[in-house]
Design a protein around this motif. Structure first.
Motif, short mmCIF file in Angstrom:
data_model
loop_
_atom_site.label_atom_id
_atom_site.label_comp_id
_atom_site.label_asym_id
_atom_site.label_seq_id
_atom_site.Cartn_x
_atom_site.Cartn_y
_atom_site.Cartn_z
N GLU A 1 47.18 -51.47 27.19
CA GLU A 1 45.79 -52.36 27.57
C GLU A 1 44.65 -51.12 27.35
N VAL A 2 43.52 -51.77 26.73
CA VAL A 2 42.19 -51.09 26.73
C VAL A 2 41.18 -51.54 27.55
N GLU A 3 40.63 -50.79 28.13
CA GLU A 3 39.40 -51.28 29.20
C GLU A 3 38.20 -50.86 28.71
N PHE A 4 36.92 -51.90 28.42
CA PHE A 4 35.84 -51.47 28.34
C PHE A 4 34.91 -52.50 29.03
N GLY A 5 33.82 -51.74 29.93
CA GLY A 5 33.03 -52.49 30.61
C GLY A 5 34.09 -53.44 31.70
N PRO A 6 33.58 -54.72 31.89
CA PRO A 6 34.51 -55.37 32.89
C PRO A 6 35.74 -56.17 32.19
N ASN B 1 44.81 -56.57 26.15
CA ASN B 1 46.08 -56.15 25.91
C ASN B 1 46.45 -56.12 24.23
N CYS B 2 46.77 -55.05 24.09
CA CYS B 2 46.79 -54.66 22.78
C CYS B 2 48.04 -55.35 21.99
N HIS B 3 49.18 -55.76 22.85
CA HIS B 3 50.37 -56.49 22.38
C HIS B 3 50.11 -57.99 22.33
N THR B 4 49.77 -58.39 23.31
CA THR B 4 49.85 -59.89 23.45
C THR B 4 48.41 -60.29 22.98
N ARG B 5 47.36 -59.44 22.65
CA ARG B 5 46.03 -60.03 22.19
C ARG B 5 45.32 -60.75 22.95
N GLN B 6 45.43 -60.44 24.36
CA GLN B 6 44.73 -61.33 25.56
C GLN B 6 43.52 -60.54 25.86
N LEU B 7 42.49 -61.31 25.94
CA LEU B 7 41.16 -60.48 26.65
C LEU B 7 41.00 -61.12 28.11
N ALA C 1 40.01 -60.90 15.46
CA ALA C 1 39.87 -59.99 14.15
C ALA C 1 38.82 -59.16 14.51
N LEU C 2 37.91 -59.45 14.83
CA LEU C 2 36.59 -58.50 14.85
C LEU C 2 36.77 -57.66 16.02
N LEU C 3 37.24 -58.31 17.08
CA LEU C 3 37.36 -57.45 18.49
C LEU C 3 38.44 -56.32 18.08
N VAL C 4 39.54 -56.71 17.64
CA VAL C 4 40.49 -55.65 17.30
C VAL C 4 39.94 -54.60 16.40
N ARG D 1 29.62 -61.24 20.45
CA ARG D 1 28.38 -60.78 21.26
C ARG D 1 28.38 -61.79 22.57
N LYS D 2 28.26 -63.04 21.85
CA LYS D 2 27.68 -64.14 23.08
C LYS D 2 29.10 -64.19 24.05
N LEU D 3 30.28 -64.12 23.54
CA LEU D 3 31.55 -64.17 24.33
C LEU D 3 31.37 -63.13 25.34
N LEU D 4 31.24 -61.95 25.03
CA LEU D 4 31.05 -60.77 25.68
C LEU D 4 30.08 -60.56 26.63
N GLY D 5 28.93 -61.36 26.62
CA GLY D 5 27.54 -61.40 27.10
C GLY D 5 26.86 -60.24 26.81
N ASP D 6 26.90 -59.95 25.54
CA ASP D 6 26.23 -58.57 25.07
C ASP D 6 24.78 -58.96 24.41
N ASP D 7 23.93 -58.14 25.00
CA ASP D 7 22.38 -58.55 24.19
C ASP D 7 22.02 -57.67 23.14
N PRO D 8 21.82 -58.10 21.89
CA PRO D 8 21.78 -57.22 20.85
C PRO D 8 20.54 -56.35 20.76
N LYS D 9 19.46 -56.86 21.56
CA LYS D 9 18.48 -55.81 21.91
C LYS D 9 18.79 -54.87 22.93
N ASN D 10 19.54 -54.89 23.60
CA ASN D 10 19.92 -53.79 24.85
C ASN D 10 21.61 -53.99 24.77
N ALA D 11 22.14 -53.48 23.59
CA ALA D 11 23.49 -53.58 23.57
C ALA D 11 24.38 -52.66 24.21
N ARG D 12 25.37 -53.31 24.81
CA ARG D 12 26.49 -52.37 25.72
C ARG D 12 27.79 -52.42 25.05
#
Length: 664
Positions: free
Chosen positions: A3-8, A12-18, A33-36, A74-85
C-alpha cells in the motif's frame, strides 16, 4: 509494499483499490491508469506526450482530452489546480505528482505485465479499442443524417499549428500544413501514421483544392515568387506541374478557393501597405490579370473568407458589417447574384457550406467552442462542443458526411524587452495589450485568466488584480490610457468603450472599422477609422462629443507623453508631422522619418518603436529615420513603451489539433 499513502488516501498496489479514510473511492480505467503512473513517477514532470504514449498508446487523443482526464482525477481527489496538493500543473510542460508518499516503493510489477495488472490492462485495452472503433467512423462512407452529430476525435497529435486541412481524393486520408519553426506539409492516410512530404517551396501559405486529375492547388513561395501552383505528390515528394503567371507578390491574400470544373480561382485580397479592405476576384489559372467581382450589395462590408459549395455553383462569403455582425452572403456564379443567407450578431471568420451544399457550418459566438450546423428555416444543431477554441479552419471531409476542423490552444505572456523592470504576474491564459501607468509603477493589461477578457492592474512587487467585471465576451483591442490615468479606452468590434477605474462605463457604436485609439490629453482622444476609401481621424472629448474631424490625408493622431504640448500626425505616405491641439492645426514635417501606416507603433522620448505587422520585427528609430535597435520575430498582442522600458504581450505557447466530427 502493498500500500501507498498520500494525504488522506491509501492505494493498494495489488488490488488497485483507492480508499479515503477507509471508504472505497471508485476509479474508472483512465483514472486508475493515470493514478498508477503518477504514483510510480513522483516529483517528476510528465508531459502530455508521455501520457499519450503510456496511457493511450497508438490512439491519437487531443491535449483537451488529456487535460479533461487529469481534471477528472483531480476532482476525484478533491485537488485544486490553483493550490495543488497532489497533481501540479507545470505551465507549458505537463504535470507533476507532488504529494509526499509514505511507506512507498515503486509499484510492484506483475511478472508478465510491466506497470499494469491484468485487470488494468484489460480495461485500458477496452477503452483503446472503443476509441479506435470511434475513429474508424471518420473513414466510413455510410449515409448519416446531419442532426446526428455530437462527438469528435483527434486525427493527429504532434506539436505545431495545423492549418488548411484537406481530404485526399477518393477518401484516402487527409493532407495538411503544420507550422512550427517552419511550415511542413504532412499527410495522414487512412489507418496509418502521419508522414511529412518533401516540397520545393520556401513557404506554403494554403492548401486550396485538388484538381479533377488529382493535382493539388496551393498558394506558396518559390524562389522568392508568391503565386498559385498546381503540384503533384508521389512517394512522399511534391513536384511543381504548373505555375500561375499572375502571382501574388505585392498583394495580401486572405483566402482562396478553386473550381475544378472551370479551372478558376476565387480570391480575397488587397494591396500591400494599404488599408485592410479585401476585394473579391476571380481568374482562370492561365489568366494575366485579376477580374474583380463588384456589387453595391458588398458596400460597407469587410470580406474575410470564402468557400465554394460542393456543386461549385455558389460562393459563400463571410463578411463583417459596421455593427460588429457577421453577414454570410451567397454569390450565385451563374446568375451573378448576391443574397444574404444568415446574419450573426457576432464576428466570426469561420463558416463553410454544409455537405449538402445548402446548409451552413460555422463556429458559435466567442469563446467559439461549438461548431453549429444551420439547416435553414431557423433550424440549427450543434455538431461539436469542446472546451478549446475552434479556430481557424473548417472543411468538408470527402466521405460526404463529416467535417474536419482545427482546435487551438495558445498562450500569450507579458515580457520585458531589453532589461527586466519588475516580476510580471503571468497566468496560464492570455495576457495581452499591456500599457504603462503615466504616474505610478503600474502596468495595465487584458487577461483571460477569469475565462473572459477583463482589465487587470499590477503594481510593482504585487500580484495582478482585476479592475473590470465585464459580463459579456469582448474582443478587446486598441487599449489606451488617458494622461491622468483616470480613463481607459478600447474597442470591441465596432463599439468604443470608455471605462474608468471606478468601474463606470460608456459605449458608442461606430459605423466604420476602428484602426487606432490614442489619447492626446486628459480629456481629448483621437480615433482612426478605416473606411472603404482610406482613413478618417476624429477627435473627441470624454463625453464623446466630436471636437474635430481631420481631412482624409491623415491616418493617425498620437502623442509622445514626454512632450505633452505636442500632437503628432501620420499621413498616408508614412510621414510624421507635429502640431498642437490647443491651437489651429499647422502641421510641420518632422525631418525624414517614415512609417508604414498599417504598422503598430509607439513614440517615447523622441524615438519611434515600430512593430512590423508582416515580419513581427520591432525596430527602434530616431527622428532622422536611423534604426538604433531591432528585435527579431515577435508574434505579439500589443506592446507599450515608457522611459525606454518596453513591455510586450508575446506568444509563448501555441498548439492545435486536427479534429473530425463523429456521428453518434
Amino acid at each position: 509494499m502493498n500500500e501507498v499513502e498520500f494525504g488522506p488516501f491509501r492505494f493498494n498496489c495489488h488490488t488497485r483499490q483507492l480508499k479515503k479514510r477507509g471508504q472505497n473511492i471508485p476509479l474508472d480505467p483512465r483514472q486508475l491508469a493515470l493514478l498508477v503512473f503518477f504514483i510510480d513517477n513522483p516529483d517528476r514532470i510528465i508531459s502530455r506526450d508521455e501520457l499519450q504514449s503510456v496511457i493511450w498508446k497508438d490512439i491519437f487523443v487531443s491535449d483537451n482530452a488529456i487535460s479533461k482526464s487529469v481534471a477528472n482525477l483531480r476532482k476525484l481527489l478533491g485537488d485544486d489546480p490553483k493550490n495543488a496538493r497532489f497533481i501540479q500543473t507545470v505551465p507549458k510542460q505537463g504535470y507533476r505528482f507532488i504529494s509526499t508518499l509514505q511507506n512507498t516503493q515503486s509499484i510492484e510489477k506483475d511478472s508478465k505485465l510491466t506497470r499494469r495488472n491484468k485487470l488494468s490492462l484489460f480495461l485500458l485495452t477496452s477503452f483503446a479499442a472503443l476509441t479506435s472503433i470511434a475513429s474508424m467512423y471518420f473513414w466510413s462512407t455510410q449515409s448519416i443524417k446531419h442532426d446526428l452529430y455530437g462527438a469528435s476525435f483527434a486525427l493527429t497529435r504532434q506539436s505545431g499549428l495545423k492549418i488548411t486541412p484537406l481530404s485526399m481524393l477518393n477518401d484516402q486520408g487527409i493532407i495538411y500544413l503544420n507550422k512550427s519553426s517552419n511550415t511542413e506539409l504532412w499527410a495522414k492516410p487512412k489507418q496509418e501514421s502521419p508522414y511529412e512530404i518533401a516540397t520545393p517551396f520556401e513557404d506554403i501559405y494554403e492548401l486550396i483544392e485538388f484538381t479533377s486529375n488529382g493535382d493539388l492547388v496551393i498558394r506558396a513561395l518559390h524562389k522568392g515568387t508568391c503565386s498559385w501552383y498546381k503540384v503533384e505528390i508521389k512517394q512522399k515528394k511534391m513536384t511543381i506541374k504548373e505555375t500561375m503567371e499572375l502571382g501574388c507578390n505585392g498583394i495580401v491574400v486572405h483566402d482562396s478557393d478553386y473550381s475544378k470544373d472551370i479551372d478558376e480561382l476565387f480570391v480575397l485580397a488587397h494591396p500591400e501597405k494599404s488599408i485592410h479592405s479585401n476585394r473579391l476576384y476571380r481568374m482562370a489559372f492561365n489568366a494575366k490579370s485579376f477580374i474583380e467581382i463588384t456589387s453595391q450589395r458588398l458596400k460597407g462590408l469587410e470580406l474575410e473568407r470564402l468557400d465554394l459549395n460542393p456543386l461549385e455553383q455558389k460562393l459563400l462569403l463571410v463578411t463583417h458589417n459596421s455593427k460588429g455582425e457577421s453577414e454570410l452572403i451567397s454569390f450565385d456564379l451563374q446568375q451573378s447574384e448576391f443574397s444574404t443567407l444568415k446574419l450573426l450578431t457576432f464576428w466570426t471568420n469561420n463558416a463553410i457550406w454544409a455537405q449538402d451544399g445548402s446548409g451552413i457550418v460555422y463556429t458559435e459566438a466567442p469563446p467559439a467552442t461549438k461548431l453549429l450546423l444551420d439547416h435553414g428555416m431557423d433550424k440549427t444543431s450543434v455538431i461539436v462542443s469542446q472546451s478549446n477554441y475552434l479556430c481557424c479552419d473548417i472543411t468538408r471531409a470527402s466521405d460526404g458526411v463529416n467535417y474536419l476542423f482545427t482546435s487551438r490552444d495558445s498562450d500569450f505572456d507579458l515580457q520585458w524587452l531589453l532589461e527586466p523592470y519588475f516580476k510580471l504576474d503571468n497566468s496560464t491564459s492570455y495576457e495581452m495589450l499591456p500599457i504603462f501607468s503615466h504616474h505610478s509603477e503600474t502596468i495595465f493589461f487584458v487577461s483571460k485568466r477569469s475565462g473572459r477578457s477583463q482589465l487587470y492592474a499590477q503594481e510593482m512587487g504585487k500580484a495582478a488584480r482585476a479592475i473590470s467585471n465585464f459580463n459579456s465576451h469582448l474582443m478587446i483591442q486598441n487599449l489606451a490610457l488617458s494622461t491622468d490615468d483616470h480613463h481607459f479606452l478600447f474597442s470591441s468590434g465596432n463599439q468604443i468603450y470608455l471605462f474608468d477605474q471606478l468601474g463606470k462605463e460608456k459605449t458608442i457604436d461606430s459605423s466604420e472599422q476602428i484602426s487606432h485609439i490614442d489619447w492626446l490629453s486628459e480629456n481629448i482622444f483621437a480615433i482612426s477609422f478605416q473606411t472603404k476609401t482610406g482613413y478618417q481621424v476624429k477627435l473627441y472629448d470624454i463625453d464623446f462629443n466630436l471636437v474635430q474631424s481631420l481631412d482624409s490625408n491623415w491616418v493617425r493622431a498620437f502623442s509622445d507623453f514626454s512632450m505633452p504640448d505636442i500632437t503628432f500626425l501620420l499621413d498616408k505616405t508614412g510621414k510624421i508631422y507635429k502640431t498642437s491641439i490647443s491651437q489651429p492645426f499647422k502641421p510641420d514635417l518632422v525631418q525624414n522619418i517614415e512609417i508604414n501606416p498599417t504598422n503598430n507603433f509607439k513614440m517615447d522620448r523622441e524615438l519611434i518603436y515600430e512593430m512590423d505587422n508582416l515580419s513581427g520585427t520591432m525596430r527602434i528609430k530616431n527622428l532622422n529615420g536611423i534604426i538604433v535597435n531591432e528585435f527579431s520575430y515577435l508574434e505579439n498582442l500589443g506592446f507599450d513603451v515608457k522611459d525606454g522600458k518596453i513591455i510586450v504581450g508575446v506568444k509563448t505557447h501555441s498548439s492545435s489539433e486536427l479534429m473530425s466530427t463523429l456521428p453518434q
